[in-house]
Design an enzyme around this catalytic site. Structure first.
Site, PDB file in Angstrom:
ATOM      1  N   ASP A 160      35.662  65.092  -8.224  1.00 52.98           N
ATOM      2  CA  ASP A 160      36.132  65.402  -9.576  1.00 52.98           C
ATOM      3  C   ASP A 160      36.336  66.906  -9.666  1.00 52.98           C
ATOM      4  OD1 ASP A 160      36.701  65.614 -12.245  1.00 52.98           O
ATOM      5  OD2 ASP A 160      34.664  65.188 -12.942  1.00 52.98           O
ATOM      6  N   GLU A 161      37.562  67.332  -9.352  1.00 51.11           N
ATOM      7  CA  GLU A 161      37.902  68.756  -9.325  1.00 51.11           C
ATOM      8  C   GLU A 161      36.866  69.552  -8.514  1.00 51.11           C
ATOM      9  OE1 GLU A 161      38.369  69.862 -13.472  1.00 51.11           O
ATOM     10  OE2 GLU A 161      40.482  69.322 -13.372  1.00 51.11           O
TER      11      GLU A 161
END
Length: 524
Positions: A160-161
Protein backbone atom coordinates in the site's frame (compact mmCIF):
# COMPACT_ATOMS: atom_id res chain seq x y z
CA UNK A 1 -22.51 -12.78 -44.30
CA UNK A 2 -21.84 -9.80 -46.57
CA UNK A 3 -18.41 -8.18 -46.50
CA UNK A 4 -20.20 -4.80 -46.38
CA UNK A 5 -20.77 -5.42 -42.69
CA UNK A 6 -17.07 -4.89 -42.01
CA UNK A 7 -17.40 -1.13 -41.37
CA UNK A 8 -20.34 -1.78 -39.04
CA UNK A 9 -18.39 -4.35 -37.05
CA UNK A 10 -15.38 -2.03 -36.91
CA UNK A 11 -17.60 0.76 -35.64
CA UNK A 12 -18.99 -1.63 -33.02
CA UNK A 13 -15.44 -2.46 -31.90
CA UNK A 14 -14.53 1.16 -31.40
CA UNK A 15 -17.86 1.88 -29.73
CA UNK A 16 -17.14 -0.82 -27.12
CA UNK A 17 -13.64 0.56 -26.64
CA UNK A 18 -15.06 4.02 -26.06
CA UNK A 19 -17.72 2.85 -23.62
CA UNK A 20 -15.23 0.84 -21.59
CA UNK A 21 -12.89 3.82 -21.35
CA UNK A 22 -15.71 6.05 -20.18
CA UNK A 23 -16.79 3.58 -17.53
CA UNK A 24 -13.32 2.76 -16.25
CA UNK A 25 -13.94 4.46 -12.91
CA UNK A 26 -13.87 2.50 -9.66
CA UNK A 27 -13.49 3.35 -6.00
CA UNK A 28 -11.23 2.50 -3.06
CA UNK A 29 -12.80 0.73 -0.09
CA UNK A 30 -10.84 0.90 3.15
CA UNK A 31 -11.71 -0.51 6.56
CA UNK A 32 -9.50 1.48 8.90
CA UNK A 33 -12.45 2.37 11.10
CA UNK A 34 -13.38 1.70 14.70
CA UNK A 35 -16.92 0.69 13.66
CA UNK A 36 -16.88 -0.19 9.95
CA UNK A 37 -20.10 -0.45 8.00
CA UNK A 38 -20.83 -4.20 7.64
CA UNK A 39 -19.42 -5.49 4.33
CA UNK A 40 -22.79 -6.75 3.00
CA UNK A 41 -24.16 -3.21 3.48
CA UNK A 42 -21.16 -1.78 1.62
CA UNK A 43 -21.64 -4.18 -1.28
CA UNK A 44 -25.29 -3.12 -1.47
CA UNK A 45 -24.11 0.50 -1.49
CA UNK A 46 -21.71 -0.18 -4.36
CA UNK A 47 -24.33 -1.98 -6.43
CA UNK A 48 -27.01 0.63 -5.75
CA UNK A 49 -24.71 3.29 -7.20
CA UNK A 50 -23.55 1.27 -10.22
CA UNK A 51 -19.97 1.09 -8.98
CA UNK A 52 -18.50 -1.93 -10.77
CA UNK A 53 -14.86 -1.80 -9.68
CA UNK A 54 -13.43 -1.68 -6.19
CA UNK A 55 -9.88 -1.56 -4.87
CA UNK A 56 -9.17 -3.09 -1.45
CA UNK A 57 -6.15 -2.48 0.75
CA UNK A 58 -6.02 -6.01 2.14
CA UNK A 59 -7.72 -9.40 1.88
CA UNK A 60 -10.20 -8.94 4.71
CA UNK A 61 -11.97 -12.29 5.32
CA UNK A 62 -15.22 -10.46 6.00
CA UNK A 63 -15.06 -8.39 2.81
CA UNK A 64 -14.17 -10.92 0.12
CA UNK A 65 -17.11 -13.27 0.87
CA UNK A 66 -19.45 -10.26 0.82
CA UNK A 67 -18.25 -9.44 -2.71
CA UNK A 68 -18.83 -13.01 -3.88
CA UNK A 69 -21.43 -13.11 -6.62
CA UNK A 70 -21.69 -9.33 -6.81
CA UNK A 71 -20.10 -9.07 -10.29
CA UNK A 72 -17.94 -6.24 -8.94
CA UNK A 73 -14.36 -6.34 -10.20
CA UNK A 74 -11.88 -6.49 -7.32
CA UNK A 75 -8.32 -5.36 -6.79
CA UNK A 76 -7.17 -7.13 -3.64
CA UNK A 77 -4.32 -5.66 -1.63
CA UNK A 78 -1.34 -6.96 0.32
CA UNK A 79 -0.39 -4.79 3.33
CA UNK A 80 3.14 -3.43 3.61
CA UNK A 81 3.65 -5.49 6.77
CA UNK A 82 3.60 -8.69 4.69
CA UNK A 83 6.12 -7.64 2.02
CA UNK A 84 9.16 -8.90 3.93
CA UNK A 85 7.79 -12.43 4.32
CA UNK A 86 6.60 -12.66 0.70
CA UNK A 87 9.97 -11.43 -0.50
CA UNK A 88 11.71 -14.17 1.49
CA UNK A 89 9.31 -17.08 1.04
CA UNK A 90 7.68 -18.43 -2.11
CA UNK A 91 5.56 -20.74 0.03
CA UNK A 92 4.16 -17.80 1.98
CA UNK A 93 3.23 -16.13 -1.32
CA UNK A 94 1.65 -19.34 -2.62
CA UNK A 95 -0.35 -19.76 0.57
CA UNK A 96 -1.65 -16.18 0.37
CA UNK A 97 -2.62 -16.55 -3.30
CA UNK A 98 -4.43 -19.80 -2.55
CA UNK A 99 -6.35 -18.34 0.40
CA UNK A 100 -7.16 -14.94 -1.06
CA UNK A 101 -7.23 -15.26 -4.85
CA UNK A 102 -7.63 -18.84 -6.09
CA UNK A 103 -10.52 -19.71 -3.79
CA UNK A 104 -12.43 -16.60 -4.88
CA UNK A 105 -11.52 -16.61 -8.55
CA UNK A 106 -14.46 -16.82 -10.92
CA UNK A 107 -14.97 -16.93 -14.66
CA UNK A 108 -18.67 -16.20 -14.56
CA UNK A 109 -19.64 -18.19 -11.49
CA UNK A 110 -20.63 -16.89 -8.10
CA UNK A 111 -17.14 -16.05 -6.85
CA UNK A 112 -15.36 -12.71 -6.49
CA UNK A 113 -14.44 -11.19 -9.83
CA UNK A 114 -10.67 -11.14 -9.46
CA UNK A 115 -10.33 -11.69 -13.18
CA UNK A 116 -9.64 -10.37 -16.64
CA UNK A 117 -12.52 -9.06 -18.75
CA UNK A 118 -11.48 -8.84 -22.38
CA UNK A 119 -13.09 -6.47 -24.89
CA UNK A 120 -13.32 -9.29 -27.44
CA UNK A 121 -15.15 -11.43 -24.89
CA UNK A 122 -17.56 -8.56 -24.26
CA UNK A 123 -18.29 -8.19 -27.95
CA UNK A 124 -18.59 -11.96 -28.34
CA UNK A 125 -21.62 -11.89 -26.09
CA UNK A 126 -23.46 -9.84 -28.72
CA UNK A 127 -21.89 -10.91 -32.05
CA UNK A 128 -21.13 -14.41 -33.27
CA UNK A 129 -17.35 -14.86 -33.35
CA UNK A 130 -17.73 -17.35 -36.23
CA UNK A 131 -17.87 -14.29 -38.48
CA UNK A 132 -14.29 -13.39 -37.61
CA UNK A 133 -13.09 -16.92 -38.28
CA UNK A 134 -14.60 -17.21 -41.77
CA UNK A 135 -14.21 -13.65 -43.02
CA UNK A 136 -10.59 -12.84 -43.95
CA UNK A 137 -11.56 -9.35 -45.07
CA UNK A 138 -12.69 -8.30 -41.64
CA UNK A 139 -9.82 -10.18 -40.02
CA UNK A 140 -7.29 -8.11 -41.90
CA UNK A 141 -9.17 -4.84 -41.51
CA UNK A 142 -9.50 -5.25 -37.75
CA UNK A 143 -5.91 -6.12 -36.87
CA UNK A 144 -5.25 -2.55 -35.80
CA UNK A 145 -8.51 -2.42 -33.88
CA UNK A 146 -7.65 -5.62 -32.05
CA UNK A 147 -4.25 -4.19 -31.18
CA UNK A 148 -6.02 -1.36 -29.42
CA UNK A 149 -8.19 -3.71 -27.35
CA UNK A 150 -6.63 -3.15 -23.96
CA UNK A 151 -8.11 -5.56 -21.47
CA UNK A 152 -9.61 -4.41 -18.22
CA UNK A 153 -7.74 -6.52 -15.71
CA UNK A 154 -8.34 -7.18 -12.04
CA UNK A 155 -5.27 -7.00 -9.90
CA UNK A 156 -3.33 -8.04 -6.84
CA UNK A 157 -1.80 -4.87 -5.39
CA UNK A 158 1.51 -5.66 -3.68
CA UNK A 159 1.90 -3.15 -0.85
CA UNK A 160 0.00 0.00 0.00
CA UNK A 161 2.12 2.84 -1.38
CA UNK A 162 5.33 1.27 0.00
CA UNK A 163 7.42 4.09 -1.49
CA UNK A 164 5.78 6.88 0.53
CA UNK A 165 8.57 9.25 1.50
CA UNK A 166 7.81 9.23 5.23
CA UNK A 167 8.32 5.43 5.28
CA UNK A 168 11.94 5.96 4.35
CA UNK A 169 13.47 2.92 2.66
CA UNK A 170 12.07 0.30 5.05
CA UNK A 171 10.02 -1.47 2.36
CA UNK A 172 12.23 -0.83 -0.69
CA UNK A 173 14.30 -4.07 -0.42
CA UNK A 174 11.19 -6.27 -0.35
CA UNK A 175 8.81 -4.89 -2.98
CA UNK A 176 10.25 -6.45 -6.15
CA UNK A 177 10.90 -9.83 -4.52
CA UNK A 178 7.39 -9.90 -3.06
CA UNK A 179 5.83 -8.99 -6.42
CA UNK A 180 7.94 -11.64 -8.18
CA UNK A 181 6.90 -14.37 -5.75
CA UNK A 182 3.21 -13.41 -5.93
CA UNK A 183 3.49 -13.52 -9.73
CA UNK A 184 5.09 -16.97 -9.53
CA UNK A 185 2.29 -18.12 -7.23
CA UNK A 186 -0.33 -16.90 -9.72
CA UNK A 187 1.44 -18.78 -12.52
CA UNK A 188 1.47 -21.94 -10.39
CA UNK A 189 -2.27 -21.48 -9.78
CA UNK A 190 -2.86 -21.13 -13.55
CA UNK A 191 -3.92 -17.50 -13.14
CA UNK A 192 -1.19 -15.89 -15.22
CA UNK A 193 -2.73 -13.33 -17.56
CA UNK A 194 -5.99 -13.46 -15.67
CA UNK A 195 -4.88 -11.59 -12.56
CA UNK A 196 -2.18 -8.92 -12.84
CA UNK A 197 0.36 -8.02 -10.16
CA UNK A 198 0.80 -4.29 -9.55
CA UNK A 199 2.50 -2.06 -6.98
CA UNK A 200 0.61 1.12 -5.98
CA UNK A 201 3.00 4.09 -6.00
CA UNK A 202 2.50 7.22 -3.91
CA UNK A 203 2.03 10.79 -5.13
CA UNK A 204 5.49 11.72 -3.79
CA UNK A 205 7.34 8.98 -5.71
CA UNK A 206 7.81 11.48 -8.55
CA UNK A 207 8.34 15.23 -8.57
CA UNK A 208 9.40 18.32 -10.46
CA UNK A 209 11.26 20.98 -8.51
CA UNK A 210 10.23 23.62 -11.03
CA UNK A 211 6.61 22.39 -11.11
CA UNK A 212 7.03 21.80 -14.86
CA UNK A 213 6.05 18.37 -16.22
CA UNK A 214 9.01 18.42 -18.62
CA UNK A 215 11.30 18.32 -15.57
CA UNK A 216 9.45 15.45 -13.88
CA UNK A 217 11.51 12.58 -12.49
CA UNK A 218 11.37 9.86 -9.84
CA UNK A 219 12.93 10.49 -6.44
CA UNK A 220 16.65 9.74 -6.52
CA UNK A 221 16.33 7.10 -3.78
CA UNK A 222 13.79 5.26 -5.95
CA UNK A 223 15.47 5.25 -9.36
CA UNK A 224 16.99 1.77 -9.18
CA UNK A 225 13.92 0.17 -7.58
CA UNK A 226 11.56 1.95 -9.98
CA UNK A 227 13.43 0.66 -13.04
CA UNK A 228 13.26 -2.86 -11.61
CA UNK A 229 9.53 -2.44 -10.94
CA UNK A 230 8.77 -1.04 -14.40
CA UNK A 231 10.75 -3.85 -16.01
CA UNK A 232 8.70 -6.37 -14.03
CA UNK A 233 5.39 -4.67 -14.92
CA UNK A 234 6.25 -4.47 -18.62
CA UNK A 235 7.32 -8.12 -18.72
CA UNK A 236 3.97 -9.26 -17.35
CA UNK A 237 1.75 -6.71 -19.11
CA UNK A 238 0.76 -4.90 -15.93
CA UNK A 239 0.00 -1.16 -15.73
CA UNK A 240 1.66 1.39 -13.45
CA UNK A 241 -0.54 2.15 -10.42
CA UNK A 242 -0.13 5.64 -9.00
CA UNK A 243 -1.77 8.11 -6.62
CA UNK A 244 -2.42 11.62 -7.89
CA UNK A 245 -3.47 14.07 -5.21
CA UNK A 246 -4.40 17.60 -6.27
CA UNK A 247 -5.62 18.30 -2.73
CA UNK A 248 -2.30 17.41 -1.11
CA UNK A 249 -0.56 19.48 -3.80
CA UNK A 250 -2.57 22.60 -2.94
CA UNK A 251 -2.34 21.82 0.78
CA UNK A 252 1.46 21.74 0.60
CA UNK A 253 2.04 24.29 -2.16
CA UNK A 254 0.37 27.66 -1.69
CA UNK A 255 1.45 28.71 -5.20
CA UNK A 256 -1.17 26.39 -6.74
CA UNK A 257 -4.59 28.02 -6.99
CA UNK A 258 -7.81 26.34 -5.91
CA UNK A 259 -9.40 27.08 -9.28
CA UNK A 260 -6.53 25.26 -11.06
CA UNK A 261 -7.09 22.22 -8.81
CA UNK A 262 -10.86 22.17 -9.40
CA UNK A 263 -10.82 22.14 -13.24
CA UNK A 264 -12.24 25.68 -13.33
CA UNK A 265 -12.36 27.33 -16.75
CA UNK A 266 -11.26 30.58 -15.09
CA UNK A 267 -8.04 29.08 -13.72
CA UNK A 268 -4.79 30.66 -14.85
CA UNK A 269 -3.06 28.11 -17.13
CA UNK A 270 0.48 26.86 -16.59
CA UNK A 271 2.75 26.81 -19.62
CA UNK A 272 5.58 24.34 -20.16
CA UNK A 273 7.43 24.97 -23.43
CA UNK A 274 4.70 24.73 -26.07
CA UNK A 275 2.27 22.82 -23.87
CA UNK A 276 -0.49 24.40 -21.82
CA UNK A 277 -1.90 22.95 -18.60
CA UNK A 278 -5.35 24.03 -17.48
CA UNK A 279 -5.65 21.90 -14.34
CA UNK A 280 -3.58 20.28 -11.61
CA UNK A 281 -4.50 16.73 -12.63
CA UNK A 282 -3.01 17.00 -16.12
CA UNK A 283 0.09 18.71 -14.76
CA UNK A 284 0.72 15.95 -12.19
CA UNK A 285 -0.10 13.20 -14.67
CA UNK A 286 2.36 14.50 -17.25
CA UNK A 287 5.01 14.97 -14.57
CA UNK A 288 4.69 11.21 -14.05
CA UNK A 289 4.66 10.52 -17.81
CA UNK A 290 7.94 12.42 -18.16
CA UNK A 291 9.43 10.54 -15.21
CA UNK A 292 8.45 7.24 -16.86
CA UNK A 293 9.98 8.38 -20.15
CA UNK A 294 13.29 9.31 -18.52
CA UNK A 295 13.76 5.77 -17.17
CA UNK A 296 12.77 4.19 -20.48
CA UNK A 297 9.05 3.39 -20.18
CA UNK A 298 7.23 6.17 -22.09
CA UNK A 299 4.26 4.04 -23.22
CA UNK A 300 3.40 1.96 -20.17
CA UNK A 301 -0.30 2.02 -19.28
CA UNK A 302 -1.22 4.07 -16.21
CA UNK A 303 -3.95 3.42 -13.66
CA UNK A 304 -4.77 6.25 -11.27
CA UNK A 305 -5.10 4.08 -8.16
CA UNK A 306 -6.15 6.88 -5.81
CA UNK A 307 -7.55 10.33 -6.42
CA UNK A 308 -10.10 12.29 -4.43
CA UNK A 309 -10.83 15.30 -2.28
CA UNK A 310 -11.44 15.27 1.50
CA UNK A 311 -14.44 16.94 3.10
CA UNK A 312 -13.19 17.85 6.58
CA UNK A 313 -10.12 18.34 8.76
CA UNK A 314 -8.42 21.14 6.82
CA UNK A 315 -8.93 24.40 4.94
CA UNK A 316 -10.61 23.82 1.56
CA UNK A 317 -11.73 20.35 2.71
CA UNK A 318 -15.51 20.72 2.45
CA UNK A 319 -18.29 18.71 0.79
CA UNK A 320 -19.08 21.51 -1.67
CA UNK A 321 -15.48 21.86 -2.84
CA UNK A 322 -15.12 18.06 -3.01
CA UNK A 323 -18.24 17.89 -5.19
CA UNK A 324 -16.83 20.53 -7.55
CA UNK A 325 -13.56 18.64 -7.84
CA UNK A 326 -15.17 15.25 -8.35
CA UNK A 327 -17.57 16.49 -11.03
CA UNK A 328 -14.69 18.24 -12.78
CA UNK A 329 -12.53 15.12 -12.65
CA UNK A 330 -15.19 12.72 -13.93
CA UNK A 331 -16.21 15.12 -16.70
CA UNK A 332 -12.54 15.45 -17.67
CA UNK A 333 -12.13 11.66 -17.80
CA UNK A 334 -15.35 11.17 -19.75
CA UNK A 335 -14.20 13.62 -22.42
CA UNK A 336 -11.23 11.30 -23.11
CA UNK A 337 -9.01 14.23 -24.05
CA UNK A 338 -5.96 12.80 -22.32
CA UNK A 339 -3.16 15.21 -21.41
CA UNK A 340 -0.68 17.30 -23.42
CA UNK A 341 1.92 14.49 -23.28
CA UNK A 342 -0.65 11.75 -23.85
CA UNK A 343 -3.42 13.27 -25.99
CA UNK A 344 -6.53 11.12 -26.44
CA UNK A 345 -4.95 8.58 -24.05
CA UNK A 346 -6.48 8.94 -20.56
CA UNK A 347 -5.63 6.53 -17.73
CA UNK A 348 -6.99 3.07 -18.48
CA UNK A 349 -8.72 3.06 -15.08
CA UNK A 350 -9.24 5.55 -12.27
CA UNK A 351 -10.13 4.69 -8.66
CA UNK A 352 -11.77 7.39 -6.57
CA UNK A 353 -10.44 7.80 -3.06
CA UNK A 354 -12.46 6.88 -1.12
CA UNK A 355 -15.80 5.20 -0.58
CA UNK A 356 -16.23 5.83 3.17
CA UNK A 357 -14.65 7.93 5.92
CA UNK A 358 -12.25 6.00 8.17
CA UNK A 359 -11.76 7.30 11.72
CA UNK A 360 -8.65 5.23 12.43
CA UNK A 361 -6.51 6.23 9.45
CA UNK A 362 -3.09 7.69 10.13
CA UNK A 363 -3.08 11.49 10.21
CA UNK A 364 0.66 11.85 9.59
CA UNK A 365 -0.05 13.77 6.37
CA UNK A 366 -2.89 15.79 7.92
CA UNK A 367 -6.17 15.54 9.81
CA UNK A 368 -8.04 15.44 6.50
CA UNK A 369 -6.84 11.84 6.01
CA UNK A 370 -9.91 10.53 7.86
CA UNK A 371 -12.37 12.35 5.61
CA UNK A 372 -11.78 11.21 2.02
CA UNK A 373 -15.10 9.39 1.73
CA UNK A 374 -17.71 10.23 -0.88
CA UNK A 375 -19.97 8.74 1.79
CA UNK A 376 -19.84 9.27 5.56
CA UNK A 377 -18.75 6.41 7.81
CA UNK A 378 -22.37 5.21 7.89
CA UNK A 379 -22.85 5.26 4.13
CA UNK A 380 -24.68 8.58 3.66
CA UNK A 381 -23.74 10.59 0.57
CA UNK A 382 -21.95 13.87 1.34
CA UNK A 383 -22.56 15.29 -2.13
CA UNK A 384 -23.75 14.25 -5.56
CA UNK A 385 -21.58 12.81 -8.31
CA UNK A 386 -22.26 10.57 -11.31
CA UNK A 387 -20.71 7.11 -10.94
CA UNK A 388 -22.90 5.75 -13.69
CA UNK A 389 -26.33 6.27 -12.19
CA UNK A 390 -26.98 9.20 -14.55
CA UNK A 391 -29.14 12.03 -13.29
CA UNK A 392 -30.23 10.12 -10.20
CA UNK A 393 -28.83 11.07 -6.83
CA UNK A 394 -26.41 8.78 -5.05
CA UNK A 395 -28.21 6.09 -3.06
CA UNK A 396 -27.44 5.98 0.67
CA UNK A 397 -26.80 2.82 2.64
CA UNK A 398 -30.11 1.35 3.76
CA UNK A 399 -31.25 -0.04 7.14
CA UNK A 400 -28.06 0.98 8.92
CA UNK A 401 -27.96 -0.12 12.55
CA UNK A 402 -26.73 2.48 15.05
CA UNK A 403 -26.04 2.46 18.75
CA UNK A 404 -28.80 4.12 20.84
CA UNK A 405 -29.37 7.87 20.34
CA UNK A 406 -27.16 8.94 23.22
CA UNK A 407 -24.28 11.38 23.41
CA UNK A 408 -21.65 12.31 25.96
CA UNK A 409 -21.28 16.05 26.66
CA UNK A 410 -19.52 18.18 29.24
CA UNK A 411 -21.40 18.74 32.51
CA UNK A 412 -21.65 22.53 32.80
CA UNK A 413 -22.47 22.25 36.50
CA UNK A 414 -18.96 21.02 37.34
CA UNK A 415 -15.65 22.83 37.69
CA UNK A 416 -14.32 22.84 34.12
CA UNK A 417 -10.82 24.14 34.85
CA UNK A 418 -9.40 20.74 33.93
CA UNK A 419 -11.78 20.08 31.03
CA UNK A 420 -9.33 20.96 28.23
CA UNK A 421 -6.77 18.51 29.56
CA UNK A 422 -9.42 15.78 29.71
CA UNK A 423 -10.48 16.57 26.14
CA UNK A 424 -6.87 16.29 24.96
CA UNK A 425 -6.65 12.86 26.55
CA UNK A 426 -9.85 11.82 24.76
CA UNK A 427 -8.57 13.10 21.41
CA UNK A 428 -5.32 11.18 21.75
CA UNK A 429 -7.44 8.04 21.29
CA UNK A 430 -10.63 9.15 19.55
CA UNK A 431 -11.13 11.04 16.28
CA UNK A 432 -11.24 14.80 16.84
CA UNK A 433 -10.04 15.82 13.39
CA UNK A 434 -13.23 17.82 12.69
CA UNK A 435 -11.99 20.30 15.34
CA UNK A 436 -8.95 21.14 13.20
CA UNK A 437 -8.55 24.63 11.66
CA UNK A 438 -10.84 24.66 8.65
CA UNK A 439 -12.75 21.65 9.99
CA UNK A 440 -16.53 21.42 10.30
CA UNK A 441 -16.38 21.79 14.11
CA UNK A 442 -13.51 24.28 14.34
CA UNK A 443 -15.79 27.24 15.04
CA UNK A 444 -17.94 25.76 17.79
CA UNK A 445 -17.30 27.66 21.01
CA UNK A 446 -15.93 26.38 24.30
CA UNK A 447 -17.08 24.15 25.96
CA UNK A 448 -18.81 22.74 22.85
CA UNK A 449 -15.47 21.55 21.54
CA UNK A 450 -14.89 19.75 24.85
CA UNK A 451 -18.23 17.99 24.42
CA UNK A 452 -17.25 16.97 20.90
CA UNK A 453 -14.06 15.34 22.18
CA UNK A 454 -15.92 13.59 25.00
CA UNK A 455 -18.58 12.25 22.62
CA UNK A 456 -16.05 11.02 20.09
CA UNK A 457 -14.35 8.97 22.80
CA UNK A 458 -17.70 7.75 24.16
CA UNK A 459 -18.93 6.54 20.77
CA UNK A 460 -15.65 4.86 19.91
CA UNK A 461 -15.95 2.87 23.14
CA UNK A 462 -19.46 1.63 22.30
CA UNK A 463 -21.22 4.10 24.63
CA UNK A 464 -19.97 2.37 27.76
CA UNK A 465 -21.02 4.36 30.82
CA UNK A 466 -17.48 4.55 32.16
CA UNK A 467 -16.29 6.04 28.85
CA UNK A 468 -18.28 9.22 29.65
CA UNK A 469 -16.73 9.79 33.07
CA UNK A 470 -13.73 12.10 32.48
CA UNK A 471 -13.25 12.62 36.19
CA UNK A 472 -16.91 13.45 36.68
CA UNK A 473 -16.97 16.05 33.88
CA UNK A 474 -19.01 13.96 31.43
CA UNK A 475 -22.77 13.76 31.16
CA UNK A 476 -24.83 11.33 29.05
CA UNK A 477 -27.72 12.99 27.20
CA UNK A 478 -30.42 11.97 24.74
CA UNK A 479 -30.53 15.48 23.23
CA UNK A 480 -28.48 15.74 20.03
CA UNK A 481 -25.76 18.38 20.68
CA UNK A 482 -24.88 18.83 16.96
CA UNK A 483 -24.43 22.47 15.91
CA UNK A 484 -24.83 23.57 12.30
CA UNK A 485 -22.46 21.53 10.12
CA UNK A 486 -20.74 20.11 13.19
CA UNK A 487 -22.17 16.64 13.57
CA UNK A 488 -21.94 14.81 16.89
CA UNK A 489 -22.07 11.26 15.60
CA UNK A 490 -23.70 8.17 17.00
CA UNK A 491 -21.59 5.15 16.13
CA UNK A 492 -22.66 2.07 14.22
CA UNK A 493 -23.78 -1.05 15.98
CA UNK A 494 -21.30 -3.74 15.01
CA UNK A 495 -21.74 -7.32 16.15
CA UNK A 496 -19.21 -8.63 18.64
CA UNK A 497 -18.48 -11.59 16.40
CA UNK A 498 -17.56 -9.32 13.47
CA UNK A 499 -15.33 -7.20 15.69
CA UNK A 500 -13.60 -10.27 17.11
CA UNK A 501 -13.23 -11.78 13.65
CA UNK A 502 -11.63 -8.62 12.30
CA UNK A 503 -9.35 -8.24 15.32
CA UNK A 504 -8.28 -11.88 15.11
CA UNK A 505 -7.57 -11.51 11.39
CA UNK A 506 -5.13 -8.67 11.91
CA UNK A 507 -3.55 -10.36 14.93
CA UNK A 508 -3.05 -13.61 13.02
CA UNK A 509 -1.70 -11.75 9.98
CA UNK A 510 0.92 -10.05 12.15
CA UNK A 511 1.73 -13.27 14.00
CA UNK A 512 2.06 -15.29 10.79
CA UNK A 513 4.41 -12.69 9.31
CA UNK A 514 6.56 -12.72 12.45
CA UNK A 515 6.72 -16.53 12.54
CA UNK A 516 7.69 -16.75 8.87
CA UNK A 517 10.45 -14.18 9.28
CA UNK A 518 11.78 -15.97 12.36
CA UNK A 519 11.74 -19.35 10.61
CA UNK A 520 13.56 -17.92 7.63
CA UNK A 521 16.24 -16.39 9.84
CA UNK A 522 16.64 -19.73 11.64
CA UNK A 523 16.99 -21.72 8.43
CA UNK A 524 19.45 -19.23 7.00
Amino acid sequence: MSLNLCPIILFFFFFILTISRVRAIGINWGNTASHPLPPPKVVELLKSNNITKVKLFDADPLVLPALSGSNIGVTVGIPNSMLRSFNSSKKAAESWVHDNVTRYFSNGGSGVRIEITNHLEMIGECVSLEFWQINPCCQSQTLSALALCKSIYRYVAVGDEPFLQHYGEQFHPFVIGAATNIQAALIKANLEGKVRVVVPCSFDAFLSESNLPSKGHFRSDLNKTMIQLLTFLSKHGSPFFVTISPFVTIHQNKNVSLAFSLFKETAHPHNDSHKTYKNSFDLSYDTLVNALSIVGFPKIDIVVAQIGWPTDGATNATPSIAETFMKGLINHLHRKLGTPLRPQDPPIETYIYSLLDEDQRSITTGNFERHWGVFTFDGQAKYQVDFGQGSKNLVNAQNVEYLPSKWCVVNNNRDLSNASARASEACSVADCTALSPGGSCFNISWPGNISYAFNSYYQQHDQRTDSCDFGGLGLITTVDPSVGNCRFSVELHTSQSDSLHRACYFQWTTLLTTILVCLLRFTL
